[in-house]
Scaffold this active site. Structure first.
Site, mmCIF file in Angstrom:
data_model
loop_
_atom_site.group_PDB
_atom_site.id
_atom_site.type_symbol
_atom_site.label_atom_id
_atom_site.label_comp_id
_atom_site.label_asym_id
_atom_site.label_seq_id
_atom_site.Cartn_x
_atom_site.Cartn_y
_atom_site.Cartn_z
ATOM 1 N N LYS A 16 0.941 -1.642 0.308
ATOM 2 C CA LYS A 16 -0.259 -0.125 -0.102
ATOM 3 C C LYS A 16 0.865 1.050 0.154
ATOM 4 C CE LYS A 16 0.826 1.391 3.829
ATOM 5 N NZ LYS A 16 1.739 2.298 4.521
ATOM 6 N N ASP A 146 -1.827 -1.265 10.229
ATOM 7 C CA ASP A 146 -2.119 -1.809 8.857
ATOM 8 C C ASP A 146 -2.490 -2.583 8.260
ATOM 9 O OD1 ASP A 146 -1.164 0.509 8.216
ATOM 10 O OD2 ASP A 146 0.891 0.173 8.321
HETATM 11 O O1 C5P Z 1 0.508 -0.815 15.415
HETATM 12 P P1 C5P Z 1 2.166 -0.843 14.041
HETATM 13 O O2 C5P Z 1 2.199 -2.255 15.507
HETATM 14 O O3 C5P Z 1 1.830 -1.174 13.006
HETATM 15 O O4 C5P Z 1 2.650 0.074 15.214
HETATM 16 C C1 C5P Z 1 3.987 0.032 14.983
HETATM 17 C C2 C5P Z 1 4.759 1.018 15.993
HETATM 18 O O5 C5P Z 1 4.365 2.955 15.259
HETATM 19 C C3 C5P Z 1 4.035 1.260 17.178
HETATM 20 O O6 C5P Z 1 4.872 1.170 18.589
HETATM 21 C C4 C5P Z 1 4.231 3.049 17.403
HETATM 22 O O7 C5P Z 1 5.654 4.124 17.445
HETATM 23 C C5 C5P Z 1 3.938 4.181 16.156
HETATM 24 N N1 C5P Z 1 2.785 4.269 15.518
HETATM 25 C C6 C5P Z 1 1.573 5.334 16.344
HETATM 26 N N2 C5P Z 1 0.478 5.496 16.064
HETATM 27 C C7 C5P Z 1 0.123 4.891 14.820
HETATM 28 C C8 C5P Z 1 0.476 3.817 14.162
HETATM 29 C C9 C5P Z 1 1.987 3.603 14.749
HETATM 30 O O8 C5P Z 1 2.779 5.879 16.917
HETATM 31 N N3 C5P Z 1 -1.314 4.825 14.506
#
Ligand code: C5P
Length: 309
Positions: A16, A146
């Site tokens: 994406k 995601d």
């Molecule tokens: O959700 P995911 O594991 O992909 O997110 C990875 C990191 O990205 C999280 O630990 C956080 O530090 C950051 N993040 C965030 N806000 C979001 C998505 C991700 O701060 N909406």
């Protein structure tokens, strides 16, 4: 008891880009509230999940170029997806996962999330679970922000952490040139840098861009190019200053819009057609500031089963 109907399932899942990524302040759970518009693009990983004999446990194999540093143990998101599915639906966790990778690693194109989404769908098919999209989205959201979008694909608005996905109307096909970097960027590091750059600034609640949604409805790439917005772009450029040079090349060669994808470092250039995509790809390659270049289009459908045997 669940009846097994297949021994192996292949799922193809696209990467994406974010056409909009508007980031609110950091919340108490450590995440940032976002409003994002996702578009799936024609760059795919193929994930095969195969049943193994009882007691074999889980295993993971990854093939492809530039897969250096991708874990093949329980820290891989696809592995975690398999564990979660097996726990939730009480399935034997004797499975082999094979990933054929084309989506860049740590590139801001949700490659790891794509593999997790594909694993969820493959296990649903492998054991004929017949779960609804909503059910599978619930599992996906536990794995990462995601992952739910990577299941549904197409064009969608993501809210919350990006995991609350509603599909959006989009007409036409958009042509992109992607400038890939050989070294990825860490998503948490980019969010932290975004917070640092914003210190002392007034927090703004993110809103979906009406201009952008209108452009998608009207199949208007020129308007879309002007509406691309990513609040993480200054942070990605701060951590990787070469991205500014890459973004400039797109402007010089008449791209309709240029944007860092997600947390980067992939840069996506919107162009009017395949001919312009080829011209820009040549210009980027000869500029010497880009690792490699790909031409893709979107939107494309999300994760889907391509083979069962
Ligand atoms: O959700 P995911 O594991 O992909 O997110 C990875 C990191 O990205 C999280 O630990 C956080 O530090 C950051 N993040 C965030 N806000 C979001 C998505 C991700 O701060 N909406």
């Amino acid at each position: 008891m669940t009846q097994a109907v297949a021994s192996s399932v292949v799922v193809r899942v696209p990467g994406k880009i974010n056409l909009q990524l508007s980031v609110g302040p950091k919340e108490s759970d450590g995440y940032h509230g976002v409003v994002t518009v996702f578009q799936s693009i024609s760059l795919y990983d193929d994930v095969t999940v195969t049943k193994e004999e009882i007691g074999a446990g889980l295993s993971l194999d990854i093939n492809g170029d530039h897969i250096h540093g991708v874990p093949t143990d329980e820290s891989n998101l696809a592995w975690r997806a398999a564990v979660l599915m097996c726990q939730k639906y009480e399935l034997p966790a004797d499975l082999r996962i094979e990933i054929k990778k084309s989506i860049p690693v740590a590139g801001g194109m949700a490659g790891g999330s794509a593999d997790a989404a594909a694993t969820i769908l493959a296990i649903d098919a492998l054991f004929s679970l017949g779960q609804t999209r909503e059910e599978l989205h619930g599992v996906a959201a536990q794995l990462g922000s995601d992952v739910p979008f990577m299941l549904s694909g197409g064009t969608a608005v993501g809210r919350g952490r990006g995991d609350q996905v509603t599909s959006a109307l989009s007409r036409g096909t958009y042509h992109w040139v992607l400038a890939l970097s050989t070294v990825g960027l860490s998503t948490p590091a980019v969010y932290t840098e975004c917070d640092r750059l914003r210190e002392g600034m007034k927090a703004v609640t993110p809103q979906v861009s009406d201009h952008l949604l209108q452009a998608l409805l009207a199949a208007d790439p020129v308007a879309l190019g002007k509406s691309l917005i990513n609040d993480l772009q200054p942070a990605a450029c701060s951590l990787r200053p070469a991205l500014r040079l890459i973004l400039d090349v797109g402007g010089e060669y008449g791209a309709l819009g240029s944007i860092v994808s997600g947390s980067g470092p992939t840069v996506a250039f919107l162009v009017s057609d395949e001919d312009q995509a080829l011209d820009l790809a040549v210009a980027l390659t000869s500029s010497g500031v880009v690792g490699s270049v790909m031409r893709v289009s979107g939107p494309v459908p999300g994760a889907r089963v391509t083979d069962v045997h």
